[in-house]
Design a protein around this motif. Structure first.
Motif, short mmCIF file in Angstrom:
data_model
loop_
_atom_site.label_atom_id
_atom_site.label_comp_id
_atom_site.label_asym_id
_atom_site.label_seq_id
_atom_site.Cartn_x
_atom_site.Cartn_y
_atom_site.Cartn_z
N ARG A 139 0.83 -1.19 0.00
CA ARG A 139 0.00 0.00 0.00
C ARG A 139 0.88 1.25 0.00
NH1 ARG A 139 -4.08 -0.19 4.61
NH2 ARG A 139 -4.31 2.01 4.07
N PRO A 140 0.50 2.29 -0.73
CA PRO A 140 1.40 3.42 -0.97
C PRO A 140 1.60 4.33 0.24
CG PRO A 140 -0.73 3.80 -2.02
CD PRO A 140 -0.74 2.38 -1.54
N ASP A 141 0.76 4.22 1.26
CA ASP A 141 0.87 5.12 2.41
C ASP A 141 1.66 4.52 3.56
OD1 ASP A 141 -1.02 3.20 2.92
OD2 ASP A 141 -2.59 4.58 3.58
N PHE A 142 2.22 3.32 3.39
CA PHE A 142 2.99 2.69 4.46
C PHE A 142 4.41 3.23 4.44
CE2 PHE A 142 5.48 -0.85 6.31
CZ PHE A 142 4.83 -0.96 7.52
N THR A 143 4.95 3.55 5.63
CA THR A 143 6.28 4.14 5.74
C THR A 143 7.16 3.32 6.67
OG1 THR A 143 5.81 5.52 7.68
CG2 THR A 143 5.20 6.41 5.51
N GLY A 174 1.30 -12.26 10.24
CA GLY A 174 0.56 -12.61 9.04
C GLY A 174 -0.62 -11.69 8.80
N PHE A 175 -1.38 -11.39 9.87
CA PHE A 175 -2.50 -10.47 9.73
C PHE A 175 -2.02 -9.09 9.29
CE2 PHE A 175 -4.96 -13.17 12.90
CZ PHE A 175 -5.86 -13.64 11.96
N MET A 176 -0.94 -8.63 9.90
CA MET A 176 -0.42 -7.31 9.58
C MET A 176 0.01 -7.24 8.11
SD MET A 176 2.46 -5.16 9.15
CE MET A 176 3.90 -5.97 9.81
N LEU A 177 0.73 -8.27 7.65
CA LEU A 177 1.20 -8.26 6.27
C LEU A 177 0.04 -8.31 5.28
CD1 LEU A 177 4.32 -10.60 6.56
CD2 LEU A 177 4.32 -8.15 6.05
N ASP A 178 -0.97 -9.12 5.57
CA ASP A 178 -2.13 -9.16 4.67
C ASP A 178 -2.80 -7.79 4.57
OD1 ASP A 178 -1.86 -11.76 3.93
OD2 ASP A 178 -3.45 -12.55 5.23
N GLY A 179 -2.84 -7.06 5.69
CA GLY A 179 -3.44 -5.73 5.69
C GLY A 179 -2.62 -4.69 4.97
N ALA A 185 -5.90 -1.88 0.78
CA ALA A 185 -5.77 -0.53 1.34
C ALA A 185 -7.09 0.22 1.36
CB ALA A 185 -4.73 0.25 0.53
N ASN A 186 -7.32 0.89 2.49
CA ASN A 186 -8.41 1.84 2.65
C ASN A 186 -7.83 3.10 3.28
OD1 ASN A 186 -10.91 0.40 1.82
ND2 ASN A 186 -10.31 -1.02 3.45
N PRO A 187 -8.51 4.24 3.14
CA PRO A 187 -7.99 5.46 3.76
C PRO A 187 -7.82 5.28 5.27
CG PRO A 187 -9.74 5.98 2.21
CD PRO A 187 -9.73 4.48 2.35
N LEU A 188 -6.75 5.87 5.79
CA LEU A 188 -6.43 5.74 7.21
C LEU A 188 -6.87 6.96 7.99
CD1 LEU A 188 -2.86 4.20 6.86
CD2 LEU A 188 -4.95 3.03 7.53
#
Length: 211
Positions: A139-143, A174-179, A185-188
């Motif tokens: 997802r493009p917003d992950f830093t 695993g849950f974190m990576l799938d998300g 991705a959804n708006p945060l």
């Protein structure tokens, strides 16, 4: 350095390595000195501080282990596999190696060599994340700051789970990576913290825990 001082320094390094391996980097000076069979004054005389001893014992090993994980990720042909493999490997270190698990929490700002390892690891994580974002799989917003936040949150529970014989920490990863897949991705609801804000939060949290 006199022969007896050299022997005491070696005993302190060995004692620190043994305790850090089992309990992480929060072990006190008095405990390390007692385990080595010397006074804590001897530790201060030889090393100056617990942080200096941490640098002596942990920094080189951390640089090798974390550097290897980053190089493997960057060499992977599939950027997502490189990213997810890197996260999994670092999380496994947190679960199974308390000393290395504490490294990325940045709770020892006076351990200058260790902080340099953290800075290098953060820069490598930025490159690993950027590859996967540009590939369109992450997802493009992950830093990198988001990753550091997750790792700091994950470390204590992963260590406790592993110590009890459970590998349930792998589910959380695993849950974190799938998300984090771009397709999920959804708006945060909030902006990411800056690296400086993360560092401040980790240091303040460590000070509060110690108090």
């Amino acid at each position: 350095m006199r022969a007896d001082a050299q022997r005491n320094a070696t005993r302190l390094r060995v004692a620190a390595a043994e305790l850090f391996q089992v309990r992480g980097l929060q072990v006190s000076v008095k405990e390390i000195a007692r385990h080595a069979g010397v006074s804590h004054g001897t530790l201060y005389n030889l090393f100056g501080s617990r942080e200096a001893l941490i640098d002596e014992v942990v920094a080189d090993l951390a640089a090798v282990r974390l550097g290897d994980a980053a190089r493997k990720a960057l060499a992977c042909d599939d950027p997502w596999q490189g990213f997810s493999g890197y996260v999994g490997e670092v999380c496994e270190l947190q679960a199974t190696d308390p000393a290395l698990g504490d490294v990325l929490t940045r709770r020892f700002p006076d351990a200058s060599r260790l902080m340099a390892v953290c800075d290098n690891s953060y820069a490598a994580a930025e490159s690993i994340i950027d590859r996967a974002r540009r590939d369109g799989s992450l997802r493009p917003d992950f830093t990198a700051a988001d990753l550091l936040f997750f790792l700091a949150s994950h470390a204590p529970l992963a260590r406790s789970a592993a110590a009890s014989g459970s590998d349930s920490w792998r589910r959380a990863v695993g849950f974190m990576l799938d998300g984090l897949r771009a397709s999920a991705a959804n708006p945060l609801p909030a902006d990411p913290m800056t690296p400086q804000e993360i560092n401040h939060l980790l240091i303040e949290g460590s000070t509060a825990a110690a108090g």
